[in-house]
Design an enzyme around this catalytic site. Structure first.
Site, PDB file in Angstrom:
ATOM      1  N   GLU A 124      39.588  14.707   2.455  1.00  0.00           N
ATOM      2  CA  GLU A 124      39.938  15.075   3.830  1.00  0.00           C
ATOM      3  C   GLU A 124      40.307  13.791   4.568  1.00  0.00           C
ATOM      4  OE1 GLU A 124      36.908  18.898   4.177  1.00  0.00           O
ATOM      5  OE2 GLU A 124      36.239  16.942   4.882  1.00  0.00           O
ATOM      6  N   ASP A 153      29.728  14.378   6.974  1.00  0.00           N
ATOM      7  CA  ASP A 153      28.704  14.641   5.965  1.00  0.00           C
ATOM      8  C   ASP A 153      28.898  13.791   4.723  1.00  0.00           C
ATOM      9  OD1 ASP A 153      26.543  16.213   6.556  1.00  0.00           O
ATOM     10  OD2 ASP A 153      27.033  17.750   5.081  1.00  0.00           O
ATOM     11  N   ASP A 456      29.762  30.774   7.458  1.00  0.00           N
ATOM     12  CA  ASP A 456      30.452  31.370   8.598  1.00  0.00           C
ATOM     13  C   ASP A 456      30.291  32.894   8.599  1.00  0.00           C
ATOM     14  OD1 ASP A 456      31.945  31.600   6.290  1.00  0.00           O
ATOM     15  OD2 ASP A 456      33.770  30.722   7.120  1.00  0.00           O
TER      16      ASP A 456
END
Length: 742
Positions: A124, A153, A456
């Site tokens: 990312e 993280d 989620d």
């Protein structure tokens, strides 16, 4: 009841003559119900035929073949029934953000905490995360009301350095956006568009490109060089990365990069808060993946700002509409629904999709069509990004507040100290500790819920079981845009992770089909069950991709002849389901080309990620260790991107999931050719028609696989090892089936 209203807004809001939003039921609801009734009768007739065939089976092979088809059709019927929940009462909403300032003063707007999660600077890229953060920092919303928290993280100094640079660039970017009223507030997207080239714009672009070069050089080298550390504060922050600091074992790092009422932009306006958070990690303490990171942000933000509204974003999901928070207020400030409103969910939308969306990454049903149906009930499920929560929703049901272990984390607590005060930072570090949640209700009754890889979906489900409602906001201009995988393995890997997480919910004490139906009602329970049991589709898809084809090759007929009345039942069931799906897809703004890709990927997922996810879940259930959580790569490879734009599937690297796909492609092609020869020779034409129809459809869906196996020479072709393995296994399956079915 305590916590019902947005803190700081309940007194400012008053009745008004201007509507903030409207709701309109879909005109297709009546037709959907009529079709559902007719289709239900057809399904019952099919089961009658299966039962009849089972009872009068003359051989053991015939009995087991029919039983397998019966079980497969039972699963398909169960999934179809669950899916009808989305078609019973679909609704369409419209917001009127222009009326918000007529209803209340800008100074009375509720504060907003934004959570952005990242976990790996190599998968990312930090510049992607930076663009996402800058796009929300530049919202058309009072900057003193915005606080952006970035959860790293991966515990990487590279990500922290990127945000140190972003903090400096924000002082130029935010006033530039306000002055020129631009819509694309992600710098990357703005400078890639047909923007107006003025001396001011070129200057901003130069500053941005300079920052981008520094950040990408640091990521490429893997360390923050001395030449990039320009202040004592930067040096002190980076110095926390010692030799003992590792991704899995490190102390909490909280760095305030921008502070309201202290840092100003070049135009003299206050900048929003920008806070970097890397929670404490220890190999001996569970960290609960993304749900754990989000709960740390809930606590850290409570200690520092405690805004009543929270926006959660994936690291690559940048804001595409600076007016989005105002749209949210159209619902959050409505006293008719405010007491029970947990969150406002925006659809996940993507840029960079190719014309036919070959991997069906748009997920039109999941992110757009089904939420419209959910919205007519108690509201859509949470999809992990582009969602505005009321902080109060994380602390018990609408009528029952579950207090946190310390009052400073309570949703009604007012923070009146600067975020850099030592007592505030000390509390923030304390609540980000890896052992803080021990003997607390975090993850079970408070915050984002633990127990599933799809935190989620599970969190939204649990909140709605507690009595909360949600709203689906689908404006004409996409509120957020994200990236899509450019290779098939990444797309399937993401779906396999979803499959495992959904099954964890389906077979938990909070199962959607038992607990969910009891807590939310039948339709909501069925809607959530549609997703929870999604991976079970691998059973009928695998069955219909292999069994009829092997039977066809062996000359065994398992479908009715064209002259039999049952033939028309089978055709109605097949064409009715596909026809309705296609109609909904096209009426929902899709194209026939993308619908074809969508149904092809439905088959591909059933033969790969759903099948492997189902297998991995059951292996895990009996104590056999399996692969853990993997971050989907957001890195763009130029060659892969080019092939994606050309509509070519990207295989490239060997994977067990490609083996089952290639096996199905080989068996269906071979069976289709053999069956077609028999058909043309006049052998049992009526009995062969349905076999050929099904097999031919699958062959059409497998065309990209045949091209990758035999017609391509680029790096995205099917690996030779995969082809050889699949050919061997397909041959073995043929040999075994021939001996059994004859």
């Amino acid at each position: 009841m305590e916590g019902h209203h947005l803190r700081g807004c309940s007194t400012a809001y008053s009745a008004h003559a201007f509507p903030l939003h409207t709701l309109k039921p879909s005109s297709r609801a009546g037709l959907n119900r009529v079709f559902a009734a007719v289709y239900t009768c057809a399904i019952l007739a099919l089961f009658y035929r299966h039962a009849q065939t089972l009872l009068y089976s003359k051989t053991l092979v015939s009995f087991y073949v029919t039983l397998t088809l019966f079980i497969s059709d039972l699963i398909l019927a169960f999934m179809w029934a669950n899916g009808q929940a989305f078609r019973i009462r679909p609704v369409y909403r419209k917001e009127y953000p222009e009326n918000i300032e007529k209803a209340m003063k800008t100074s009375d707007f509720p504060a907003l905490d934004v959570f952005i999660c990242t976990a790996d600077p190599w998968k990312e890229p930090p510049m992607r995360v930076v663009n996402t953060a800058l796009s929300v920092m530049a919202y058309d919303y009072p900057t003193e009301k915005i606080s952006v928290y970035v959860s790293d993280d991966g515990g990487s100094a590279l990500t922290l350095f990127a945000f140190m640079e972003a903090a400096k660039f924000a002082a130029h970017w935010l006033p530039f956006c306000r002055k020129n009223n631009i819509l694309e507030r992600s710098p990357d997207e703005y400078f890639a568009s047909n923007y107006s080239r003025t001396p001011e714009t070129e200057k901003i672009k130069m500053i941005y490109e300079s920052m981008k070069v520094r950040v990408e050089h640091v990521v490429e080298t893997g360390k923050v060089g001395e030449e990039y550390i320009t202040s004592y504060q930067d040096r002190h922050a980076i110095s926390k990365w010692t030799d003992e600091f590792t991704r899995q074992n490190h102390p909490t790092v909280i760095q305030v990069l921008l502070e309201q009422n202290k840092d100003k932009d070049v135009a003299g306006h206050w900048l929003p808060n920008l806070v970097y958070v890397s929670r404490q990690k220890s190999k001996t303490s569970p960290h609960h993946f993304k749900a754990g990171a989000l709960n740390v942000l809930v606590r850290v933000s409570a200690a520092m700002t405690n805004a009543p509204l929270i926006l959660t974003l994936d690291c690559d999901m940048y804001s595409n509409d600076p007016e989005t928070p105002i749209r949210v207020l159209c619902y959050a400030l409505d006293p008719k629904i405010q007491n029970k409103l947990a969150y406002i969910q925006f659809p996940q939308e993507f840029h960079g999709l190719n014309k036919s969306d070959i991997y069906a990454c748009e997920h039109k049903h999941l992110f757009k069509l089904n939420p419209i149906g959910f919205d007519g009930l108690s509201g859509p499920n949470y999809v992990g990004t582009g969602c505005f929560f009321r902080r109060r929703a994380f602390f018990g049901g609408p009528s029952t507040l579950v207090p946190p272990e310390i009052k400073e984390l309570s949703p009604d607590c007012v923070v009146n100290k600067p975020i850099t005060v030592q007592s505030v930072l000390a509390l923030a570090h304390h609540v980000a500790g890896c052992n803080y949640e021990d003997q607390t209700k975090w993850g079970s009754k408070i915050g984002f819920r633990y127990g599933s890889l799809v935190e989620d979906y599970y969190t939204g489900f649990r909140l709605q079981c507690e009595g909360w409602m949600s709203i689906f906001c689908y404006p004409e201009r996409a509120a957020f845009l994200g990236d899509v995988p450019f290779n098939l393995l990444d797309a399937l890997g993401q779906n396999k992770r979803w499959a495992i997480g959904l099954l964890e919910v389906a077979f938990s004490r909070y199962s959607t089909i038992t607990y969910g139906v009891k807590a939310m009602g039948l339709l909501m329970g069925l809607g959530y069950s549609y997703y929870a049991f999604w991976p079970a589709l691998s059973i009928p898809i695998t069955t219909y991709s292999f069994l009829p084809q092997l039977a066809l090759h062996s000359g065994v007929s398992i479908f009715p002849k064209v002259s039999e009345p049952w033939f028309f039942l089978y055709m109605f069931l097949f064409l009715g389901a596909y026809g309705q799906d296609c109609l909904e897809f096209v009426l929902g703004g899709g194209t026939i080309q993308r619908w074809w890709s969508n149904q092809r990927m439905w088959m591909i997922r059933g033969l790969s990620c759903y099948l492997f996810g189902l297998t991995e879940f059951f292996l895990k259930s009996i104590g056999i260790s399996t692969q853990g959580f993997n971050v989907t790569s957001k890195v763009i490879d130029d060659e892969q991107s080019k092939r994606y734009d050309q509509g070519r599937f990207e295989f490239g690297v060997p994977s067990p999931m490609f083996v089952t796909l290639t096996m199905a492609a080989i068996i269906n092609l071979f069976s289709f050719i053999c069956g077609l020869i028999k058909f043309l020779n006049g052998s049992n034409k009526e009995g062969l028609f349905m076999h050929l129809f099904l097999t031919g459809s699958i062959v059409m869906n497998c065309l990209p696989i045949y091209q990758a196996v035999a017609l391509r020479s680029d790096k995205g072709k099917m690996p030779i090892r995969t082809t050889i393995t699949a050919t061997f296994l397909a041959s073995a399956l043929y040999a075994v089936s021939s001996s059994i079915l004859k």
